[in-house]
Design a protein around this motif. Structure first.
Motif, PDB file in Angstrom:
ATOM      1  N   PHE A  92       0.834  -1.199   0.000  1.00 30.37           N
ATOM      2  CA  PHE A  92       0.000   0.000   0.000  1.00 30.37           C
ATOM      3  C   PHE A  92       0.868   1.249   0.000  1.00 30.37           C
ATOM      4  O   PHE A  92       0.632   2.190  -0.772  1.00 30.37           O
ATOM      5  N   GLN A  93       1.871   1.261   0.861  1.00 31.71           N
ATOM      6  CA  GLN A  93       2.734   2.441   0.980  1.00 31.71           C
ATOM      7  C   GLN A  93       3.502   2.695  -0.310  1.00 31.71           C
ATOM      8  O   GLN A  93       3.594   3.832  -0.777  1.00 31.71           O
ATOM      9  N   SER A  94       4.001   1.649  -0.909  1.00 24.25           N
ATOM     10  CA  SER A  94       4.800   1.814  -2.138  1.00 24.25           C
ATOM     11  C   SER A  94       3.938   2.276  -3.312  1.00 24.25           C
ATOM     12  O   SER A  94       4.409   3.003  -4.185  1.00 24.25           O
ATOM     13  N   LYS A  95       2.668   1.867  -3.333  1.00 27.49           N
ATOM     14  CA  LYS A  95       1.759   2.249  -4.411  1.00 27.49           C
ATOM     15  C   LYS A  95       1.082   3.591  -4.155  1.00 27.49           C
ATOM     16  O   LYS A  95       0.463   4.164  -5.067  1.00 27.49           O
ATOM     17  N   GLY A  96       1.162   4.080  -2.921  1.00 28.59           N
ATOM     18  CA  GLY A  96       0.485   5.333  -2.586  1.00 28.59           C
ATOM     19  C   GLY A  96      -1.005   5.158  -2.373  1.00 28.59           C
ATOM     20  O   GLY A  96      -1.765   6.136  -2.386  1.00 28.59           O
ATOM     21  N   ALA A  97      -1.456   3.921  -2.178  1.00 30.26           N
ATOM     22  CA  ALA A  97      -2.881   3.640  -1.994  1.00 30.26           C
ATOM     23  C   ALA A  97      -3.320   3.965  -0.569  1.00 30.26           C
ATOM     24  O   ALA A  97      -2.504   4.019   0.355  1.00 30.26           O
ATOM     25  N   SER A  98      -4.627   4.167  -0.396  1.00 34.81           N
ATOM     26  CA  SER A  98      -5.185   4.593   0.885  1.00 34.81           C
ATOM     27  C   SER A  98      -6.123   3.541   1.463  1.00 34.81           C
ATOM     28  O   SER A  98      -6.668   2.707   0.747  1.00 34.81           O
ATOM     29  N   ILE A  99      -6.327   3.640   2.780  1.00 34.29           N
ATOM     30  CA  ILE A  99      -7.274   2.789   3.484  1.00 34.29           C
ATOM     31  C   ILE A  99      -8.375   3.664   4.074  1.00 34.29           C
ATOM     32  O   ILE A  99      -8.106   4.732   4.644  1.00 34.29           O
ATOM     33  N   SER A 100      -9.621   3.208   3.929  1.00 31.89           N
ATOM     34  CA  SER A 100     -10.748   3.863   4.581  1.00 31.89           C
ATOM     35  C   SER A 100     -11.097   3.080   5.837  1.00 31.89           C
ATOM     36  O   SER A 100     -11.521   1.925   5.764  1.00 31.89           O
ATOM     37  N   HIS A 101     -10.892   3.699   6.978  1.00 32.48           N
ATOM     38  CA  HIS A 101     -11.174   3.062   8.268  1.00 32.48           C
ATOM     39  C   HIS A 101     -12.645   3.271   8.612  1.00 32.48           C
ATOM     40  O   HIS A 101     -13.117   4.409   8.681  1.00 32.48           O
ATOM     41  N   CYS A 102     -13.376   2.166   8.808  1.00 36.21           N
ATOM     42  CA  CYS A 102     -14.824   2.222   9.071  1.00 36.21           C
ATOM     43  C   CYS A 102     -15.141   1.546  10.401  1.00 36.21           C
ATOM     44  O   CYS A 102     -15.714   0.444  10.433  1.00 36.21           O
ATOM     45  N   PRO A 103     -14.799   2.173  11.517  1.00 34.70           N
ATOM     46  CA  PRO A 103     -14.945   1.511  12.822  1.00 34.70           C
ATOM     47  C   PRO A 103     -16.382   1.171  13.183  1.00 34.70           C
ATOM     48  O   PRO A 103     -16.639   0.114  13.776  1.00 34.70           O
ATOM     49  N   ASN A 104     -17.325   2.037  12.862  1.00 38.92           N
ATOM     50  CA  ASN A 104     -18.725   1.784  13.216  1.00 38.92           C
ATOM     51  C   ASN A 104     -19.239   0.525  12.525  1.00 38.92           C
ATOM     52  O   ASN A 104     -19.894  -0.333  13.125  1.00 38.92           O
ATOM     53  N   SER A 105     -18.923   0.400  11.237  1.00 36.35           N
ATOM     54  CA  SER A 105     -19.324  -0.780  10.473  1.00 36.35           C
ATOM     55  C   SER A 105     -18.644  -2.034  10.993  1.00 36.35           C
ATOM     56  O   SER A 105     -19.272  -3.078  11.186  1.00 36.35           O
ATOM     57  N   ASN A 106     -17.332  -1.951  11.230  1.00 36.94           N
ATOM     58  CA  ASN A 106     -16.576  -3.119  11.679  1.00 36.94           C
ATOM     59  C   ASN A 106     -17.093  -3.655  13.011  1.00 36.94           C
ATOM     60  O   ASN A 106     -17.206  -4.869  13.217  1.00 36.94           O
ATOM     61  N   GLN A 133       3.258   2.619   9.345  1.00 34.00           N
ATOM     62  CA  GLN A 133       3.728   2.138   8.047  1.00 34.00           C
ATOM     63  C   GLN A 133       3.627   3.210   6.959  1.00 34.00           C
ATOM     64  O   GLN A 133       3.871   2.939   5.783  1.00 34.00           O
ATOM     65  N   ASN A 134       3.243   4.419   7.357  1.00 36.96           N
ATOM     66  CA  ASN A 134       3.125   5.564   6.435  1.00 36.96           C
ATOM     67  C   ASN A 134       2.132   5.314   5.298  1.00 36.96           C
ATOM     68  O   ASN A 134       2.360   5.705   4.145  1.00 36.96           O
ATOM     69  N   VAL A 135       1.040   4.651   5.637  1.00 33.50           N
ATOM     70  CA  VAL A 135      -0.036   4.425   4.681  1.00 33.50           C
ATOM     71  C   VAL A 135      -1.110   5.489   4.893  1.00 33.50           C
ATOM     72  O   VAL A 135      -1.493   5.774   6.032  1.00 33.50           O
ATOM     73  N   LYS A 136      -1.605   6.064   3.813  1.00 31.79           N
ATOM     74  CA  LYS A 136      -2.637   7.095   3.898  1.00 31.79           C
ATOM     75  C   LYS A 136      -3.921   6.509   4.464  1.00 31.79           C
ATOM     76  O   LYS A 136      -4.317   5.403   4.106  1.00 31.79           O
ATOM     77  N   LEU A 137      -4.580   7.265   5.330  1.00 32.64           N
ATOM     78  CA  LEU A 137      -5.735   6.746   6.054  1.00 32.64           C
ATOM     79  C   LEU A 137      -6.835   7.793   6.128  1.00 32.64           C
ATOM     80  O   LEU A 137      -6.573   8.973   6.367  1.00 32.64           O
ATOM     81  N   GLY A 138      -8.074   7.364   5.884  1.00 33.06           N
ATOM     82  CA  GLY A 138      -9.225   8.240   6.015  1.00 33.06           C
ATOM     83  C   GLY A 138     -10.318   7.541   6.790  1.00 33.06           C
ATOM     84  O   GLY A 138     -10.192   6.365   7.159  1.00 33.06           O
ATOM     85  N   LEU A 139     -11.429   8.236   7.042  1.00 30.17           N
ATOM     86  CA  LEU A 139     -12.557   7.671   7.772  1.00 30.17           C
ATOM     87  C   LEU A 139     -13.750   7.469   6.859  1.00 30.17           C
ATOM     88  O   LEU A 139     -14.022   8.290   5.985  1.00 30.17           O
ATOM     89  N   GLY A 140     -14.463   6.365   7.069  1.00 26.45           N
ATOM     90  CA  GLY A 140     -15.671   6.100   6.308  1.00 26.45           C
ATOM     91  C   GLY A 140     -16.772   5.603   7.222  1.00 26.45           C
ATOM     92  O   GLY A 140     -16.507   5.045   8.294  1.00 26.45           O
ATOM     93  N   THR A 141     -18.016   5.800   6.803  1.00 25.58           N
ATOM     94  CA  THR A 141     -19.140   5.294   7.583  1.00 25.58           C
ATOM     95  C   THR A 141     -19.583   3.925   7.094  1.00 25.58           C
ATOM     96  O   THR A 141     -20.244   3.196   7.808  1.00 25.58           O
ATOM     97  N   ALA A 142     -19.253   3.567   5.853  1.00 28.14           N
ATOM     98  CA  ALA A 142     -19.678   2.329   5.194  1.00 28.14           C
ATOM     99  C   ALA A 142     -21.180   2.351   4.937  1.00 28.14           C
ATOM    100  O   ALA A 142     -21.613   2.591   3.828  1.00 28.14           O
ATOM    101  N   PHE A 143     -21.982   2.118   5.954  1.00 22.79           N
ATOM    102  CA  PHE A 143     -23.429   2.140   5.730  1.00 22.79           C
ATOM    103  C   PHE A 143     -24.176   2.750   6.911  1.00 22.79           C
ATOM    104  O   PHE A 143     -25.387   2.793   6.915  1.00 22.79           O
ATOM    105  N   LEU A 144     -23.475   3.203   7.930  1.00 23.54           N
ATOM    106  CA  LEU A 144     -24.137   3.761   9.108  1.00 23.54           C
ATOM    107  C   LEU A 144     -23.923   5.260   9.140  1.00 23.54           C
ATOM    108  O   LEU A 144     -22.788   5.731   9.139  1.00 23.54           O
TER     109      LEU A 144
END
Length: 347
Positions: free
Chosen positions: A286-300, A316-327
């Motif tokens: 993920f870090q080498s590709k510059g890809a991001s993760i959407s963290h969805c704690p409420n859904s999980n 690990q210097n991976v880009k991270l954002g927040l998501g609701t998923a469906f809630l």
């Protein structure tokens, strides 16, 4: 020089790279066309700003002591059609929840009247909650996905909207496409979106997740993303059962991340949702590709899928954002103000 449309005076709250929350009291903000911020300075500069930008100081709108502005929220992962059954089926794990609740409902979105009723409500509700930017999953239906894009544009929301791609669905066979249908309809969706030339609403390549797509479809979608220079969104490592299924379906790959990476779906324009069980080896990709993760704690937590080790992702210097998923979160207090577009936004 841009023309000032509205001017606000009061308290502004935002975050920066060096400060988690900065409170700017007694400041003045000028908005131009479509809500773009033209200036944000201390109110002591009011006379100079009025002269520079050519506005009448009498038209300044002052916030009360209990009001403040904040940047619009960015939801990096949300399923628009799932709004209609929020909170349903929580007694089932992820894959069963998809089989018995999600897929049968999303299947009905071929009916544009159903789609419009839900999508209009979703966009209005997310904006009411302060979400001015959203990465939406729609359904496999191209016309309904285009309808969601049109609604987001009408309401002025910035959005990445994906026509979902699925050519495998053993659990609910009615809700899938052939590989050729999915590829051709995705091309049609992209081309229709380009014709519309929306300012804020863009197409995003959206394979639902690896276990609902053949290798042929994944590779074709990666090529389309490359050809049209598009963003990409999907799911990864949300539950242990999902990971086991990926191992069964894609035995030639070392891990889940490789399935996306080797099919051109992991780029610096990719947002992958959840990632609860990603290994350090996968995070390194993920870090080498510059890809991001959407963290969805409420859904999980609601589906008991797992927990993302956020601190390790950041380590690990991976880009991270927040998501609701469906809630969706509860309605925000009416005394919060959200500019449609903001240079203050740091997400």
């Amino acid at each position: 020089m841009a023309v000032v449309q509205r001017i606000f005076k009061g308290t502004f709250v935002h975050s920066t790279r060096t400060c988690s929350m900065e409170v700017l009291q007694n400041h003045i903000m000028g908005l131009g066309h479509s809500g773009k911020i033209l200036f944000l300075e201390t109110a002591q500069e009011q006379a100079r700003l009025a002269q520079k930008w050519g506005f009448d100081e009498n038209v300044i709108e002052e916030l009360s002591k209990n009001e403040f502005f904040m940047p619009g929220l960015v939801d990096t992962h949300i399923h628009a059609p799932q709004y209609s059954f929020v909170g349903s089926g929580m007694d089932k794990p992820l894959l069963q929840w998809l089989e018995y609740t999600t897929f049968p409902t999303e299947y009905t979105y071929s009916d544009l009247e159903i789609a419009e009723n839900v999508y209009r409500t979703v966009v209005r509700r997310t904006l009411m909650n302060g979400t001015t930017t959203a990465c939406y999953f729609a359904t496999i239906h191209t016309d309904a996905s285009l309808l969601l894009a049109d609604i987001a544009n009408q309401y002025g929301q910035r959005a990445f909207i994906g026509k979902v791609c699925m050519d495998c669905n053993e659990t609910y066979p009615r809700y899938r496409e052939t590989s050729e249908e999915s590829i051709n309809e995705t091309k049609r969706y992209i081309e229709e979106m380009e014709k519309k030339k929306y300012d804020r609403v863009k197409a995003i390549i959206t394979p639902r997740f690896a276990i609902s797509c053949t290798e042929k479809l994944l590779n074709a979608l990666g090529c389309l993303a490359e050809k049209y220079n598009l963003h990409i969104q999907s799911h990864i490592s949300e539950s242990t059962a999902e990971i086991e299924e990926v191992r069964r379906l894609f035995p030639g790959y070392n891990n889940y991340t490789e399935v996306y990476s080797k099919n051109k779906l992991l780029t610096n324009k990719t947002v992958m949702a959840h990632g609860c069980y990603l290994t350090d080896e996968e995070l390194s990709i993920f870090q080498s590709k510059g890809a991001s993760i959407s963290h969805c704690p409420n859904s999980n937590i609601s589906l008991c899928s797992g927990h993302l080790d956020v601190q390790n992702v950041l380590k690990q210097n991976v880009k991270l954002g927040l998501g609701t998923a469906f809630l969706l979160v509860p309605c925000c207090p009416s005394h919060l103000h959200y500019p449609i577009a903001t240079d203050m936004r740091t997400a």
